[in-house]
Structure formats: structure tokens, C-alpha cells
Enzyme design. Structure first.
Site, PDB file in Angstrom:
ATOM      1  N   TYR A 182      11.203  -7.371  -8.698  1.00 11.19           N
ATOM      2  CA  TYR A 182      10.614  -7.882  -9.870  1.00 11.19           C
ATOM      3  C   TYR A 182      11.387  -7.487 -11.037  1.00 11.19           C
ATOM      4  O   TYR A 182      11.789  -8.186 -11.744  1.00 11.19           O
ATOM      5  CB  TYR A 182       9.150  -7.147 -10.056  1.00 11.19           C
TER       6      TYR A 182
ATOM      7  N   GLU B  63      -0.734  -8.461 -18.059  1.00 12.56           N
ATOM      8  CA  GLU B  63      -0.674  -7.226 -19.125  1.00 12.56           C
ATOM      9  C   GLU B  63      -1.764  -6.714 -19.593  1.00 12.56           C
ATOM     10  O   GLU B  63      -2.214  -5.442 -19.703  1.00 12.56           O
ATOM     11  CB  GLU B  63       0.380  -7.449 -20.339  1.00 12.56           C
TER      12      GLU B  63
ATOM     13  N   TRP C  39       0.859  -0.997 -13.387  1.00 14.43           N
ATOM     14  CA  TRP C  39       1.750  -1.962 -13.012  1.00 14.43           C
ATOM     15  C   TRP C  39       1.619  -2.392 -11.749  1.00 14.43           C
ATOM     16  O   TRP C  39       1.544  -3.533 -11.068  1.00 14.43           O
ATOM     17  CB  TRP C  39       3.007  -2.390 -13.628  1.00 14.43           C
TER      18      TRP C  39
END
Length: 203
Positions: A26, A48, A56
Site C-alpha cells: 500500500y 477514511e 487503518w
């Protein structure tokens, strides 16, 4: 403590990408690279919002499930969701089952449609908030900025939800509105090159 860590190829990277195995890919291929696709921008802002109060890593691990559940974050389809869709999503163990956050995505899909009618695209609106690079904090030392506060305020005024300044700042980092890779990270230069070639929509 150094802000960088050596990756498997022996090159320095942002320290956070070593926190979980899935972070490396990522970090190297997505985070900070400029995005102009409306659907991808809507996905990122939605995820988000889901991350608020969570890690995350949790969201990234469930990202494919989120994409399936929300039809690839096609906001025109999400805008038509009904109570039956809410019931389906609240039973879906593959995503974060938080009614307020799910409702926010559906609400924001409708707001996105209005914004696109007005601005031409979500991307044109978002990229109009690209900050002056000279006004940026040192990479990864801030969690909000004057621009994230302004963009958050503008979105809220238009009726968007779960778009506080911290959420918006994380979104700005992720979609390349700023290059927040630390100095010395091998990907920082790659992102910079991508940003130089990138033509912000609407300009």
C-alpha cells in the site's frame, strides 16, 4: 528514532509501512500517489470515515469486502440505497458494521452527485484545495492543516458527514494532495515524479 526503516530490498521507507505486512504494498504503490478518478476519491474518503476511531490496518484488511458491499464505491448506485441495503450492510461481517458510518456513506454519495453537477467532477473540487508546498508541515508531523480544516468545513457546509479535519488530512495524504512520505523514503521521489506529471482536473 529514525523516521525511516529499511524495506526488504534494503532501501529506506517511511517507518509506518513496517507496522503490518499489508502496509508495504500500500505504501509503495498507492499512498501519496495522485488520484483523479472520482470513484477512487469517493472510496478513499469513505474508508477514511470508516477508519475514524479504528486502525487503518483494520480497514485495509476489509477493503475488498467494502468494495463488494458498496458496489465499487459507485456513488450513483450508493445514492439509491434503501432501508433494505442498510439491513444488508449491517449484517455484513466483512465490513465495519457501524450504522452512523454506513449512513454517512449513503448521505455522502448523494452529496457527491450534487457536487459533480456543480463542479464537473469530485476531482476538480478536491484538487482545487491542493496546498502550496511551501506551507506544508514537515512530513508526518501533523494530523491536520489549515487546508484540511478549510476542506472539511466546505464539505460539511455541503452536508457531508464523517469528514472532520483529521479524516480529511489523512485523505489528503493518501490521494496525493500532499506528498507526506518522509525525506529519505525511496517512494517520496517516485511520488514527486508522479505529481510532476499529474495534471490536476479542472485546471
Amino acid at each position: 528514532m529514525s523516521a525511516t526503516i529499511l524495506g526488504p530490498d534494503g532501501k529506506s521507507r517511511c517507518r509506518w509501512c513496517a507496522a503490518a505486512p499489508e502496509f508495504l504494498g500500500y505504501h509503495d504503490t498507492e499512498w501519496g500517489f495522485p488520484v483523479s478518478d472520482d470513484r477512487r476519491l469517493f472510496e478513499k474518503l469513505s474508508l477514511e470515515g470508516f477508519q475514524s476511531g479504528l486502525s487503518w490496518r483494520t480497514i485495509l484488511a476489509k477493503r475488498e469486502n467494502f468494495r463488494t458491499a458498496f458496489h465499487g464505491f459507485d456513488f450513483d448506485r450508493i445514492a439509491r440505497f434503501t432501508e433494505r441495503d442498510f439491513d444488508r450492510l449491517l449484517k455484513d461481517e466483512g465490513i465495519v458494521r457501524h450504522r452512523g458510518k454506513i449512513e454517512a456513506v449513503v448521505n455522502n454519495a448523494r452529496r457527491a452527485q450534487e457536487l459533480v453537477k456543480r463542479e464537473g467532477s469530485l476531482a476538480a473540487f478536491i484538487w482545487s484545495y491542493e496546498p502550496d508546498t511551501e506551507q506544508l508541515a514537515k512530513p508526518q508531523t501533523a494530523s491536520t492543516s489549515a487546508v484540511s480544516v478549510a476542506l472539511s468545513k466546505d464539505l460539511k457546509k455541503q452536508g457531508w458527514k464523517f469528514v472532520g479535519p483529521t479524516t480529511v488530512y489523512a485523505f489528503m495524504q493518501a490521494i496525493g494532495l500532499i506528498n507526506d512520505h518522509v525525506e529519505g523514503c525511496v517512494i517520496r521521489a517516485e511520488v514527486e515524479r508522479a505529481r510532476e506529471k499529474f495534471k490536476p482536473p479542472g485546471r
